[in-house]
Design an enzyme around this catalytic site. Structure first.
Site: not given
Ligand code: COA
Length: 262
Positions: A67, A112, A115, A135
């Site tokens: 999400a 999500g 999910e 989460e």
């Molecule tokens: N919500 C909003 N934006 C997200 C996102 C999320 N769940 N996951 C990734 N993004 C965005 C990042 O903010 C970034 O945006 P930006 O370029 O404008 O800063 C872009 O997507 C690329 O992500 P980034 O974090 O730079 O990639 P990465 O390869 O370094 O890391 C992840 C990948 C998946 C490990 C990392 O993005 C992450 O931890 N995301 C959240 C995962 C999460 O907690 N999901 C559950 C949410 S309830």
């Protein structure tokens, strides 16, 4: 059927559909817009005549990275309830579709994303797939069915360990746990593998597939004895269908069945 969306694409390829989450710059994160568009397309697909669908994410990195955290960061309790209801309604719509949906997980399937994948009929994945329900690391809990479906798919204790730790689950472990049914070297092979399976499925009776899907999904929430009652009702009813007549007759006549889905 409207197929003109900002954050998703839907393509009709002969008998099958491909639904792609198309927000790769944000790793296909689920915001209100994405969820509303998914709800609209899935609602209209309920009356579609396609025989199966692949659900995947655009780009090389993610199926869906969860999400949208930026959008959630300012949500009130009331807004979160609406957001959760919308996300949950999308997961239920995947389950209500009268044809199989394969989640083709081509990268991160977190929160999500995991999910959404779990609400499809089964998951195929590429070597790049990473699953998880992170989460709790954000002070949240899964809200689009993760606390319920993960436990039903892999067992409550494994689900608790994954949800409490918020850790990533690599492909090999996801396969061992039964979360992923089949894996492929890369996205191209993943999509080809999903289509090959849909091709095999589509040779069977669409009516029998649709009823199997609904009986299995309904039974998931019931005791075995109540589930058997649902099964018996549908098992007997299908004897009145054209597909049943055609399927059994074709076997006796040693020819391929020509199913109409009626
Ligand atoms: N919500 C909003 N934006 C997200 C996102 C999320 N769940 N996951 C990734 N993004 C965005 C990042 O903010 C970034 O945006 P930006 O370029 O404008 O800063 C872009 O997507 C690329 O992500 P980034 O974090 O730079 O990639 P990465 O390869 O370094 O890391 C992840 C990948 C998946 C490990 C990392 O993005 C992450 O931890 N995301 C959240 C995962 C999460 O907690 N999901 C559950 C949410 S309830």
């Amino acid at each position: 059927m409207n197929t003109n969306f900002e954050t998703i694409t839907f393509e009709d390829q002969d008998d099958f559909g491909v639904l792609t989450l198309n927000r790769p710059d944000k790793l296909n994160a689920l915001n209100l817009k994405v969820l509303s568009e998914l709800k609209e397309i899935l609602t209209s697909l309920k009356s579609s005549s396609i025989k199966g669908m692949v659900f995947t994410g655009a780009g090389e990195k993610a199926f869906i990275a969860g999400a949208d955290i930026a959008e959630m960061s300012d949500m009130t309790v009331e807004q979160a309830k609406e957001f959760g209801e919308l996300g949950q309604s999308v997961t239920l719509l995947f389950e209500e579709l009268p044809f199989p949906v394969i989640a083709a997980v081509n990268g991160f399937a977190l929160g999500g994303g995991c999910e959404m994948a779990m609400s499809c009929d089964f998951i195929y994945a590429s070597e790049a797939a990473v699953f998880g329900q992170p989460e709790v690391k954000l002070g949240l809990i899964p809200g689009f069915g993760g606390t319920q479906r993960l436990a039903k798919i892999i067992g409550r204790n494994f689900a608790k360990e994954i949800i409490y730790s918020g850790r990533n689950v690599a492909l090999s472990e996801a396969k061992e746990l039964g979360l992923v049914v089949k894996s492929f070297a890369n996205k191209e092979e993943l999509m080809a593998g999903a289509f090959k399976t849909l091709g095999k499925i589509s040779r069977n009776s669409p009516k029998a597939i649709a009823i199997s899907k609904s009986v299995m999904n309904d039974g998931n929430d019931l005791t075995v004895s109540l589930g058997l009652k649902v099964e018996l009702e549908q098992f007997s009813e299908i004897f009145g269908s054209e597909d049943k007549k055609e399927g059994c007759q074709a076997f006796v006549e040693k020819r391929a069945a020509n199913f109409t889905g009626k």
